[in-house]
Design an enzyme around this catalytic site. Structure first.
Site, PDB file in Angstrom:
ATOM      1  N   GLY A  10      -5.527  11.013   2.431  1.00 45.67           N
ATOM      2  CA  GLY A  10      -4.175  10.442   2.621  1.00 45.67           C
ATOM      3  C   GLY A  10      -3.133  11.096   1.731  1.00 45.67           C
ATOM      4  O   GLY A  10      -3.451  11.954   0.887  1.00 45.67           O
ATOM      5  N   HIS A  33       6.847  -1.923 -10.469  1.00 46.71           N
ATOM      6  CA  HIS A  33       7.489  -0.923 -11.328  1.00 46.71           C
ATOM      7  C   HIS A  33       8.608  -1.511 -12.181  1.00 46.71           C
ATOM      8  O   HIS A  33       8.710  -1.246 -13.376  1.00 46.71           O
ATOM      9  CB  HIS A  33       8.087   0.211 -10.479  1.00 46.71           C
ATOM     10  CG  HIS A  33       7.093   0.896  -9.586  1.00 46.71           C
ATOM     11  ND1 HIS A  33       5.795   1.122  -9.954  1.00 46.71           N
ATOM     12  CD2 HIS A  33       7.221   1.417  -8.340  1.00 46.71           C
ATOM     13  CE1 HIS A  33       5.170   1.759  -8.978  1.00 46.71           C
ATOM     14  NE2 HIS A  33       6.005   1.940  -7.981  1.00 46.71           N
ATOM     15  N   HIS A  93       2.151   3.555 -11.448  1.00 48.30           N
ATOM     16  CA  HIS A  93       2.386   4.921 -11.933  1.00 48.30           C
ATOM     17  C   HIS A  93       3.629   5.034 -12.819  1.00 48.30           C
ATOM     18  O   HIS A  93       3.756   5.990 -13.575  1.00 48.30           O
ATOM     19  CB  HIS A  93       2.409   5.934 -10.783  1.00 48.30           C
ATOM     20  CG  HIS A  93       3.697   6.012 -10.030  1.00 48.30           C
ATOM     21  ND1 HIS A  93       3.996   5.178  -8.989  1.00 48.30           N
ATOM     22  CD2 HIS A  93       4.770   6.828 -10.156  1.00 48.30           C
ATOM     23  CE1 HIS A  93       5.188   5.482  -8.520  1.00 48.30           C
ATOM     24  NE2 HIS A  93       5.690   6.484  -9.201  1.00 48.30           N
ATOM     25  N   ARG A 126     -11.838   8.616   6.999  1.00 47.84           N
ATOM     26  CA  ARG A 126     -12.398   8.604   8.351  1.00 47.84           C
ATOM     27  C   ARG A 126     -12.488   9.998   8.948  1.00 47.84           C
ATOM     28  O   ARG A 126     -13.416  10.332   9.650  1.00 47.84           O
ATOM     29  CB  ARG A 126     -11.571   7.680   9.259  1.00 47.84           C
ATOM     30  CG  ARG A 126     -12.078   6.254   9.149  1.00 47.84           C
ATOM     31  CD  ARG A 126     -11.477   5.380  10.146  1.00 47.84           C
ATOM     32  NE  ARG A 126     -10.035   5.304   9.909  1.00 47.84           N
ATOM     33  CZ  ARG A 126      -9.232   4.457  10.507  1.00 47.84           C
ATOM     34  NH1 ARG A 126      -9.709   3.626  11.395  1.00 47.84           N
ATOM     35  NH2 ARG A 126      -7.961   4.432  10.240  1.00 47.84           N
ATOM     36  N   LYS A 149      -1.097  -0.291  -6.217  1.00 48.89           N
ATOM     37  CA  LYS A 149      -0.168  -1.373  -5.915  1.00 48.89           C
ATOM     38  C   LYS A 149       0.239  -1.305  -4.439  1.00 48.89           C
ATOM     39  O   LYS A 149       0.111  -0.219  -3.885  1.00 48.89           O
ATOM     40  CB  LYS A 149       1.063  -1.286  -6.809  1.00 48.89           C
ATOM     41  CG  LYS A 149       1.791   0.079  -6.705  1.00 48.89           C
ATOM     42  CD  LYS A 149       3.268  -0.023  -6.725  1.00 48.89           C
ATOM     43  CE  LYS A 149       3.889  -0.364  -5.414  1.00 48.89           C
ATOM     44  NZ  LYS A 149       4.312   0.776  -4.589  1.00 48.89           N
ATOM     45  N   GLY A 197      -9.862   6.940   0.692  1.00 47.07           N
ATOM     46  CA  GLY A 197      -8.556   7.282   1.256  1.00 47.07           C
ATOM     47  C   GLY A 197      -8.223   8.693   0.774  1.00 47.07           C
ATOM     48  O   GLY A 197      -7.058   9.014   0.516  1.00 47.07           O
TER      49      GLY A 197
END
Ligand code: BG6
Length: 449
Positions: A14, A220, A158, A45, A128, A11
């Site tokens: 992204g 979180h 994070h 991709r 997550k 990814g």
């Protein structure tokens, strides 16, 4: 790390990768932390212009400008990845799943199968939300354990990379003046807030399937709760820290009060269903059934498109005996310790002191002692992702979530997810639905905002 390593971002073009991961990796590299970094590979991709511009601006094309056409569902992509891995014999391989959580299972399975033919040490980082409920989280854990051992798995949140959250731990462990107060005898209640002024930022398709409970509360907010309320671990070892968090989470009594909300205009956001009931706001009250916290209410609230960005934990201490009000000429405010991660990273202690008054009996004023971490450091603090990526590379799992822990977190929020209560509409730029204020006001308290 002494061994050479390669970092694969699945990814890689992204948002998360461009905004957080690649800049963090580059900064750490420039600061000299990654002497043994072979290459960072971005797998996606399509190679996007934004990605190319970003890695092009790093001036380290060999290390960072490595793109691999990759479709997580297609076997041929893994075959091509295998060809790259063959050239990396002996290196540690780090795979970061920075993609839609709906693709985690497939990716772990196919990647796991590919890696069976390699002996390289490896790590896998999973973003997550880890699953969508208890059943799917258990399934994802099982799939991971088919191919990886727990020591190789980094479930990332994070918020644990934020300076203030880590400072909760330090404040509690490195001072004796607070420990005696950290319990039901002195604490009146605790508030944990993660308010945001932004909306869903073009992530409608993802967000509408998850909502605020899965996006913020399950991870979180419960992690902030754990750090604040856990028992100190016996020793500084990742497993002992995680043991204490698990023990704390197991003691969370099922949530009693819940208010859900949705901001006006949410159903017309791109990617969101017209008749959506997805909550963009949630407030709850819970109790922790252990000796330290028995009967102390914990209020948690998070939401989008509110009047401000504010992320903080406030520990509110008990009132002085009412009879003292006569001696002091007023009823002083309750003492507080605030741990803020946004807008600033700071810790503030609020207490009452007598102002110069010229007479013995006078009403005290609130005095605030504040430690602003950025001003103290005199420089920008490291981003949460920088801290956590460094930990991943160095193999320190203290700030990552264990398999059993993530399952307990789902157990806590499942009843909230299943609760078919009304979802109140609230105005953008407000402080959420009126009902959320009543949730705390009926206990004689107010949100500290
Ligand atoms: C992410 C959520 O995990 O955290 C987002 O998916 C949210 O919806 C973000 O906006 C908040 O993080 P921070 O660090 O900006 O407070």
């Amino acid at each position: 790390m002494n061994r050479k390593f390669s970092f694969f971002i699945i990814g890689g073009t992204g948002d998360l990768s461009r905004k957080k991961l690649l800049p963090a990796l580059y900064k750490l590299y420039k600061e000299g932390h990654f002497k043994n970094l072979h290459k960072v590979y971005s797998l996606a991709r399509e190679e996007s212009k934004e990605w190319k511009d970003l890695v092009g601006s790093f001036n380290e094309p060999e290390k960072f400008e490595n793109f691999l056409h990759f479709d997580v569902r297609s076997d041929s992509s893994y075959h091509e990845l295998g060809k790259v891995l063959q050239r990396l014999r002996g290196q540690e391989l780090i795979f970061y799943l920075a993609l839609s959580p709906f693709l985690f299972e497939t990716t772990v399975r196919k990647l796991g199968r590919l890696l069976r033919t390699y002996t390289n040490p490896r790590k896998i980082v999973v973003e997550k939300p880890f699953g969508f409920d208890l059943t799917s989280a258990k399934k994802l854990n099982q799939i991971l354990y088919t191919y990886f051992v727990e020591e190789e798995i980094y479930r990332i949140d994070h918020f644990l990379g934020k300076e203030t959250v880590q400072n909760i731990f330090s404040l509690r462990l490195s001072n004796t003046i607070f420990e005696g107060l950290w319990n039901k005898n002195f604490v009146d209640h605790v508030q944990i807030l993660a308010l945001e002024d932004i909306g869903i930022e073009g992530r409608g398709e993802y967000y509408d399937k998850v909502g605020a409970v899965r996006d913020m509360l399950q991870n979180h907010m419960l992690q902030m709760l754990s750090f604040l309320a856990m028992e100190p671990p016996c020793c500084m070892h990742p497993e002992y820290i995680r043991d204490e968090k698990v023990k704390l989470l197991r003691s969370v009594r099922r949530v009693s009060d819940t208010v859900k909300g949705q901001y006006e205009g949410y159903p017309s956001e791109k990617g969101v269903g017209e008749n959506t009931r997805t909550e963009t706001f949630v407030a709850i009250k819970l109790y922790i059934d252990n000796l330290r916290w028995q009967d102390v209410p914990f209020y948690l609230m998070t939401g989008k498109r509110l009047s401000k960005k504010l992320s903080q934990i406030t520990v509110v201490f008990r009132e002085i005996p009412r009879s003292f009000a006569k001696l002091l000429d007023c009823m002083p405010k309750q003492n507080k310790i605030v741990f803020q991660t946004a807008p600033k990273n700071k810790i503030a202690i609020h207490f009452e002191l007598r102002p110069p008054a010229g007479k013995f009996i006078s009403c005290p004023i609130e005095t605030i002692m504040e430690y602003d971490m950025e001003s103290y450091a005199g420089t920008k603090l490291p981003e949460a992702y920088e801290t956590l990526i460094l930990d991943i590379v160095e193999g320190d799992r203290s700030l990552f979530i264990r398999g059993d822990e993530v399952e307990i977190m789902w157990e806590i929020v499942e009843p909230i997810m299943d609760d078919k209560i009304e979802v109140y509409t609230y105005k953008q730029g407000s402080l959420g639905p009126e009902k959320a204020h009543r949730l705390i006001e009926k206990d004689g308290k107010t949100w500290i905002l």
